[in-house]
Scaffold this active site. Structure first.
Site, short mmCIF file in Angstrom:
data_model
loop_
_atom_site.label_atom_id
_atom_site.label_comp_id
_atom_site.label_asym_id
_atom_site.label_seq_id
_atom_site.Cartn_x
_atom_site.Cartn_y
_atom_site.Cartn_z
N LYS A 69 0.85 -1.20 0.00
CA LYS A 69 0.00 0.00 0.00
C LYS A 69 0.89 1.25 0.00
O LYS A 69 2.08 1.17 0.29
CB LYS A 69 -0.92 -0.02 1.23
CG LYS A 69 -0.17 0.00 2.56
CD LYS A 69 -1.07 -0.35 3.73
CE LYS A 69 -0.29 -0.35 5.04
NZ LYS A 69 -1.09 -0.90 6.15
N ARG A 107 -11.31 0.12 14.43
CA ARG A 107 -10.89 0.94 13.30
C ARG A 107 -11.57 0.47 12.03
O ARG A 107 -12.33 1.19 11.40
CB ARG A 107 -9.36 0.85 13.19
CG ARG A 107 -8.72 1.86 12.30
CD ARG A 107 -7.22 1.69 12.24
NE ARG A 107 -6.81 0.47 11.56
CZ ARG A 107 -5.60 0.27 11.05
NH1 ARG A 107 -4.68 1.20 11.18
NH2 ARG A 107 -5.30 -0.85 10.44
N TYR A 134 16.07 29.78 9.68
CA TYR A 134 14.83 30.41 10.15
C TYR A 134 14.72 30.38 11.66
O TYR A 134 15.06 29.38 12.30
CB TYR A 134 13.63 29.65 9.60
CG TYR A 134 13.32 29.92 8.14
CD1 TYR A 134 13.01 31.20 7.70
CD2 TYR A 134 13.30 28.87 7.24
CE1 TYR A 134 12.71 31.43 6.36
CE2 TYR A 134 12.99 29.09 5.90
CZ TYR A 134 12.70 30.38 5.47
OH TYR A 134 12.40 30.60 4.15
N MET A 142 12.03 24.31 3.78
CA MET A 142 11.30 23.57 2.75
C MET A 142 12.25 22.82 1.82
O MET A 142 12.02 21.67 1.47
CB MET A 142 10.42 24.53 1.94
CG MET A 142 9.54 23.80 0.94
SD MET A 142 8.58 24.94 -0.07
CE MET A 142 7.44 25.62 1.12
#
Ligand SMILES: *Cc1c(COP(=O)(O)O)cnc(C)c1O
Length: 382
Positions: free
Chosen positions: A43, A140, A266, A314
Site C-alpha cells: 500500500k 478501526r 529560520y 522547505m
C-alpha cells in the site's frame, strides 16, 4: 507519487532503493513464517518506494498475494504485476466500484455488513472471491465482534449470509505487535481464533511484520508484512534482523565559514558561538525530510557524524561539518542522510519523534531515484 524522477545531475539528492535487499527480506520473512504463506503489503506505493518496481520484484521472489489499501493502488499494481498474483484491497469495495474490482481482478477485503452485502449482490448467482476482516482490538476497520458473532449465528454458521462469496481469508490486524509483552497481542489472537472456529472454514491471517516475530502461534495461514520488507526494524527492542533497502544521500551545494557569532536558518534557533563550518544540502521538508528533525537530525560525511543545525526548511538543511575533514567538505560532496554510513531509517525516525513508516511514505518526488538489484544497477523505466 512520482512516476518520473529527476536526472542525477539535476537532483539535489539520490535515493537508492535496493531491490536485492528487498528480495532478501522477503525470503527471510518467508522462511520465518513457513509453512504459512508470506504475502506482501505494498500500500501507499510500497511505502513510498514504488509499487511498480517493488511488486514485480517480490512476485519474482515467489510472492503470490499482495495487499494494497485503495482500489486505485490495486489497479496500478495489477498493471505492474500482470495476471496471476492475488491483489487484495484492504479498504474494501466503496459504493459503485464493483465493476472496477472485477475488471482488474482485484479481491476486496470486506470490512462491514454493508460491504458484505454489496459484494454478495455483485456476485449475483455466481461466486466471487473475498476476504473478511474482523476487528479484534483496534476499533478501526473490520466487522465488530458483535457483527462477526451475528454472522456466525446465522443459518449454517453464517454460510447462508456468505453465499455467493468464495471466502479466501478471514483476517484481523494486531494493534501492539511491536510490543511483544503487550497483553493485547494474546487477547487479539484468542479472539481471532474463536471467530475462526465459529465462522465457515477459511484460511486465517493476523500477523503484520512485527506479528511474524511474535512466533508461530500468530502466523495462521498467511502473514502480511510491510515495513520489514522495506528494512524497518520489526523488533524495536532488538537489533534489526532486516537488510537495509533505502539509502538517501544529499549533495552539498554551499559551504559557509562562520567566524563571528552568527545564527543559522529560520527563527535563528541555532547560534554558532565560535568558528564553525556549515554545509548546506538541498533536501528539506518538501522532500519528506521532516521539519521535526530541526536541531535533532544527524548525517554522515567522510565517516564523521555531523548534526543538523537550525531549522529544516522547505528545500534546505544546514549541517555543522566542522568536525569532518576539511577536504571532504565541498560543493558536490555527498552526505549520508538515511542509511549507508548515516543514521538508519529507524534512527532518523526516532530523531524526528516518529516511526520509520512515516519517514518512508514521506519520501518526496525531487530525489533522483535509483533502483539497485545485486551488483547491477537498474535505472528502471519509472
Ligand atoms: C499496513 C498493514 C499491514 C502491514 O503492516 P506492517 O506493520 O508494515 O508490517 C498488514 N495488515 C494490514 C491490515 C495493514 O493495514
Amino acid at each position: 507519487m512520482p512516476t518520473t524522477s529527476p536526472a542525477l545531475e539535476q537532483a539535489g539528492a539520490i535515493l537508492e532503493i535496493d531491490l536485492g535487499a528487498l528480495g532478501a527480506n522477503y525470503e527471510n520473512l518467508r522462511q520465518r513464517s513457513a509453512p504459512a504463506e508470506c504475502a506482501a503489503v505494498v500500500k501507499a506505493d510500497a511505502y513510498g518506494l514504488g509499487a511498480a518496481r517493488v511488486g514485480p520484484k517480490l512476485a519474482a521472489m515467489g510472492c503470490r498475494t499482495f495487499f494494497v489499501a485503495h482500489l486505485a493502488e490495486g489497479i496500478a499494481l495489477r498493471r505492474a504485476l500482470g495476471p496471476g498474483p492475488s491483489v487484495y484491497v484492504l479498504n474494501g469495495p466503496l459504493p459503485e466500484t464493483d465493476s472496477d474490482f472485477l475488471a482488474h481482478d482485484l479481491t476486496p477485503v470486506l470490512n462491514s455488513p454493508q460491504q458484505l452485502e454489496q459484494w454478495r449482490r455483485a456476485a449475483g448467482d455466481k461466486s466471487l472471491a473475498a476476504a473478511l476482516h474482523i476487528d479484534t482490538g483496534m476499533a478501526r476497520l473490520g466487522l465488530t465482534a458483535n457483527e462477526a458473532g451475528e454472522l456466525a449465528a446465522g443459518p449454517r454458521r453464517g454460510t447462508e449470509r456468505l453465499a455467493g462469496l468464495d471466502l479466501q481469508f478471514i483476517i484481523s490486524h494486531l494493534a501492539c505487535a511491536d510490543q511483544p509483552g503487550h497483553a493485547l497481542n494474546r487477547a487479539q489472537r484468542q479472539s481471532f481464533e474463536s471467530h475462526l472456529a465459529a465462522l465457515p472454514p477459511a484460511r486465517g491471517s493476523l500477523a503484520n511484520s512485527s506479528g511474524i516475530f511474535l512466533g508461530p502461534a500468530y502466523h495462521f495461514d498467511l502473514v502480511r508484512p510491510g515495513i520489514a520488507l522495506y528494512g524497518g526494524n520489526p523488533t524495536p527492542d532488538r537489533a534489526n534482523p532486516m537488510a537495509e533497502v533505502v539509502r538517501l544521500r544529499g549533495r552539498i551545494i554551499q559551504v559557509r565559514e562562520i567566524d563571528t557569532p552568527e545564527s543559522v536558518g529560520y527563527g535563528a534557533t541555532y547560534r554558532a558561538a565560535g568558528p564553525r563550518r556549515i554545509a548546506t544540502v538541498p533536501v528539506g521538508y518538501a522532500d519528506g525530510y521532516l521539519r521535526a528533525l530541526s536541531g535533532q537530525g544527524v548525517a554522515n560525511i567522510a565517516g564523521i557524524s555531523v548534526p543538523i543545525v537550525g531549522r529544516v526548511s522547505m528545500d534546505l538543511i544546514t549541517l555543522d561539518v566542522t568536525a569532518a575533514p576539511r577536504e571532504a567538505i565541498h560543493p558536490g560532496a555527498l552526505v549520508d542522510l538515511i542509511g549507508g554510513a548515516g543514521p538508519s531509517l529507524d534512527d532518523v525516525a526516532a530523531n524526528a519523534g516518529t516511526i520509520g513508516y512515516e519517514i518512508l511514505t514521506a519520501l518526496g518526488g525531487r530525489y533522483h531515484r535509483r533502483y539497485l538489484d545485486g551488483a547491477e544497477e537498474d535505472q528502471g523505466h519509472d
